[in-house]
Scaffold this active site. Structure first.
Site, mmCIF file in Angstrom:
data_model
loop_
_atom_site.group_PDB
_atom_site.id
_atom_site.type_symbol
_atom_site.label_atom_id
_atom_site.label_comp_id
_atom_site.label_asym_id
_atom_site.label_seq_id
_atom_site.Cartn_x
_atom_site.Cartn_y
_atom_site.Cartn_z
ATOM 1 C CG HIS A 1 -0.560 3.351 -5.450
ATOM 2 N ND1 HIS A 1 -0.958 4.777 -5.449
ATOM 3 C CD2 HIS A 1 -0.202 3.142 -4.127
ATOM 4 C CE1 HIS A 1 -0.927 5.301 -4.122
ATOM 5 N NE2 HIS A 1 -0.309 4.085 -3.433
ATOM 6 C CG ASP B 1 1.647 1.847 -0.305
ATOM 7 O OD1 ASP B 1 1.393 1.765 0.624
ATOM 8 O OD2 ASP B 1 1.286 2.525 -1.276
ATOM 9 C CD GLU C 1 -1.193 6.167 3.523
ATOM 10 O OE1 GLU C 1 -0.368 7.021 3.283
ATOM 11 O OE2 GLU C 1 -1.859 5.515 2.718
#
Length: 601
Positions: free
Chosen positions: A313, A163, A197
Site C-alpha cells: 500500500h 497488490d 476491492e
C-alpha cells in the site's frame, strides 16, 4: 488486498471442508525434500515436469497444463505500471488509471476470442468506481463454471503492482494462453478482474449479489489471486485443506514448496464475497504486511521478522517490487488448476484445426476483402465444420463460400463493407463448429475513401438530451443549482465537492480517415475556493490513455472559456474521449463543461 481485520469463520470452514468438488485423481505429492528453492527475484531454472508428474501414460490434465511464460506476465505488469504513471501514480478504482487498466485487459481478451463484459458497479461501490471486467471462454459445459479472479484496482497511494497487478497480470496471461492452446473443455473457465476491492471488496460483492441463484449454483469453485509476487513472501493457500484447494496444493507440493494456510488474508480479499454466498473458494497469496517467521525464512528463504511485502500500500509498489520466482510458481499453479478442473481429460476422437490466410485485411468503405479459411483433420475422422464470424462492426457483412466444409477442405471468407462503414481497426473471431469448436482471429482495417465529408462526431455534446451516449460519472450531467449552462439548460459539472474525489465522462467515436483535420472544441468554466497559485485540483482531456491537456484551479475565471484541441493524429481511429476532474482533500474546484464538438474537415 484490502486492509481489514481478519474474519474467523468456523461455520464457513466447516462448510468448505464439507464441499465436494468433482476432481480428477491428483498425482501423489512429491517428497517434502523437493527441489532447492531460489531467492526472490532470481532466474528460474527449467523444471523437469516429467519428474514431478510421472510417466506419460499416467499424466493428468494438470500435468498437461502449459508452462506460462513469466516474462509475458511481467510485460503486463510493466504496462500496468506505465498506466499508473500516466495517471498520477495510481490505478485506484475511481480514477482513469483503473479504466485504462480495464481497457488494456479487455482489448487483449476480446482479440483472443473471449466473451467479455464490463459490469458497472451500480450500488455499494465508491463514487466513480469503474466496472468489473468479466471474461468467459465460450466452450465447455455451461452448467459447470470454475471462476478465477483478482482485483484490478490499487490504493490511491501507489501503482499497485504486487497488490494487485501480480494477480491480475497472471490471470490475463493464463487466459490468453488458454485461448492460444485451445484445448477441449469439460467445463467453463470464467475470469474476473474486480473493481473497488481496496474500498471494501465492493466489486466482487456486487457481482455475487447480482447473480440469480441458478447462476450462483453453476459456479463450482472460485479461486482468488491477490499479491502473488511478494519480495519477502511465503507460499500461502486459502483454505489449504479444503477440497477446492487440492489442485493448487498438489502443484506447489510437487515443487516442494510446503505451502501454509493464508491466515493473514482471511476475509480480506474478493474470495470472501463468494464464501459468504456458500461457494467453495481457494487461491494463492504470498503475503502483505505481516512478518515472516524464522521457521518460514528457514523453509522458503528471505528475511525473518520483516514484512512479506515492505511496499504494501505504498508508492514503492512498482515493477521493482516483484518476486519473479514466486510469480512464476503462482502463475504455473493457476494454469495447472484450470487444466485440472476445466479442461477435458481426453483428446476428442475427431478433431480439426482452423486457420485464416491472410489473417488481416485493409479496405476502403464500400470495398471488400477475402481470406481463405483452411481446415485440417488433426485426429480421428474428417467431420463437417460450420463456419461463422463475430465482432464485425456496423456496415460490415461476412459470408463464407461454402458455409461449411469437411475438415481438410477450405472456404473463402468475404468481408463486404458499405460506404458508411466506420474507419478503424477491428478484430473479428472466426469460428468453426463441428463435434468440437475452434476459432481464429481476423483483423480488418477500414481505411476511408480519401475524400472528406465535414461532420460533427460527438453526440449530445451540449448535454441537453439526457446522458447517453456518455459513460462514467453521468450523474454530473444535468441542470443543477449553483452553476449555469453555456447554452441551453444542461451541462456537465465535474468536481466541486471540496474533498478528495474524481469525476470522469467518456464517449467513444470513430474519426473518419478521409479528412485532413479533426478539432475538439468545448466550453469550460472553472471556479474555485483555492487561493494559492498552486495546481491542487486538475482537469484533464484524454484520448485513450494519452493526456492532451491538463488545466487546474489556477485557470479559474468568471464565465466560460472556449478551448480547442487538435485531434488530427487520430484520423482513421476509433477513440475514447475522456474528461476527468480530480480534487484534493479540501477547498472545492468546479470544472463545468458544455457544448463540446469534434469537427472533421
Amino acid at each position: 488486498m484490502l486492509r481489514r481485520l481478519a474474519v474467523a469463520g468456523v461455520a464457513l470452514a466447516a462448510t468448505l471442508q464439507a464441499a465436494v468438488l468433482t476432481l480428477a485423481p491428483t498425482a501423489a505429492a512429491a517428497s517434502q525434500a523437493g527441489p532447492p528453492l531460489h531467492p526472490p527475484g532470481t532466474a528460474i531454472p527449467a523444471v523437469d515436469r516429467a519428474a514431478h508428474h510421472g510417466p506419460a501414460t499416467a499424466r493428468t490434465r494438470a500435468a498437461d497444463a502449459p508452462d506460462i511464460d513469466v516474462a509475458k506476465v511481467q510485460a503486463h505488469l510493466t504496462e500496468l505500471n506505465a498506466i499508473a504513471t500516466r495517471n498520477g501514480g495510481t490505478r485506484k478504482s475511481s480514477g482513469q488509471g483503473y479504466r485504462d487498466s480495464v481497457a488494456y485487459a479487455k482489448a487483449k481478451l476480446q482479440a483472443a476470442g473471449y466473451t467479455v463484459t464490463e459490469q458497472p458497479c451500480t450500488s455499494g461501490c465508491a463514487t466513480g468506481a469503474g466496472p468489473n471486467l468479466i471474461a468467459e471462454w465460450p466452450q465447455g459445459d455451461a452448467t459447470k463454471v470454475y471462476m478465477f479472479g483478482s482485483h484490478l484496482d490499487s490504493v490511491g497511494a501507489g501503482p499497485g503492482i504486487n497488490d494487485n497487478g501480480s494477480g491480475s497480470a497472471a490471470l490475463l496471461e493464463t487466459a490468453l494462453t488458454l485461448a492460444q492452446q485451445h484445448p477441449a473443455m469439460a467445463a467453463r473457465a470464467r475470469f474476473a478482474w474486480w473493481t473497488d476491492e481496496e474500498q471494501g471488496l465492493n466489486g466482487s460483492d456486487f457481482y455475487v449479489n447480482s447473480l440469480p441463484s441458478t447462476e450462483r449454483s453453476k459456479i463450482k469453485a472460485y479461486y482468488n489471486f491477490d499479491m502473488i509476487a511478494s519480495l519477502n513472501g511465503g507460499y500461502f493457500i486459502n483454505h489449504l485443506t479444503s477440497a477446492a484447494a487440492q489442485p493448487m496444493k498438489a502443484y506447489w507440493d510437487s515443487l516442494g514448496l510446503q505451502p501454509e494456510e493464508n491466515t493473514e488474508g482471511a476475509g480480506r480479499s474478493d474470495d470472501y464475497s463468494f464464501e459468504q454466498a456458500g461457494i467453495p473458494t481457494s487461491g494463492y497469496a504470498m503475503g502483505a504486511s505481516a512478518r515472516k517467521t524464522s521457521a518460514q525464512a528457514a523453509k522458503w528463504g528471505g528475511t525473518a521478522s520483516r514484512a512479506y511485502d515492505s511496499c504494501y500500500h505504498q508508492s514503492c509498489d512498482t515493477t521493482s517490487n516483484i518476486n519473479t520466482t514466486g510469480l512464476n510458481h503462482s502463475v504455473d499453479g493457476i494454469a495447472a488448476t484450470l487444466w485440472k478442473l476445466a479442461v477435458a481429460d481426453t483428446t476428442p476422437a475427431n478433431d480439426f484445426s482452423l486457420a485464416a490466410g491472410p489473417a488481416t485485411g485493409s479496405v476502403d468503405p464500400g470495398g471488400s476483402a477475402t481470406s481463405t479459411l483452411s481446415t485440417a483433420t488433426t485426429s480421428g475422422s474428417p467431420q463437417t465444420v460450420a463456419l461463422s464470424a463475430s465482432g464485425a462492426p456496423a456496415g460490415v457483412t461476412v459470408s463464407f463460400s461454402p458455409a461449411s466444409v469437411t475438415s481438410g477442405g477450405s472456404s473463402t471468407m468475404t468481408l463486404a463493407t458499405t460506404s458508411s462503414a466506420p474507419p478503424g481497426t477491428y478484430t473479428l473471431t472466426v469460428t468453426g463448429t463441428g463435434s468440437v469448436t475452434h476459432s481464429t482471429p481476423y483483423t480488418l482495417t477500414i481505411k476511408g475513401t480519401g475524400g472528406c465529408t465535414a461532420q460533427q462526431l460527438l453526440v449530445n455534446g451540449g448535454f441537453e438530451n439526457g446522458t447517453s451516449p456518455w459513460t462514467g460519472d453521468t450523474g454530473a450531467i444535468g441542470a443543477q443549482a449553483g452553476q449555469s449552462a453555456h447554452s441551453g439548460s444542461r451541462f456537465a459539472w465535474l468536481g466541486g465537492y471540496g474533498s478528495a474525489a474524481t469525476d470522469t465522462l467518456n464517449q467513444s467515436v470513430t474519426v473518419p480517415a478521409g479528412c485532413g483535420k479533426a478539432t475538439l472544441t468545448y466550453w469550460l468554466h472553472i471556479d474555485t475556493e483555492e487561493t494559492d497559485r498552486v495546481a491542487y485540483d486538475t482537469f484533464k482531456v484524454k484520448v485513450g490513455s494519452t493526456t492532451l491537456t491538463t488545466l487546474s484551479n489556477t485557470a479559474a475565471s468568471s464565465g466560460y472559456t472556449q478551448r480547442t484541441l487538435d485531434l488530427t493524429p487520430y484520423l482513421g481511429q476509433r477513440i475514447t474521449l475522456t474528461f476527468t476532474a480530480t480534487e484534493d482533500s479540501s477547498l472545492q474546484t468546479s470544472f463545468v463543461i458544455d457544448d463540446a464538438t469534434l469537427q472533421t474537415g
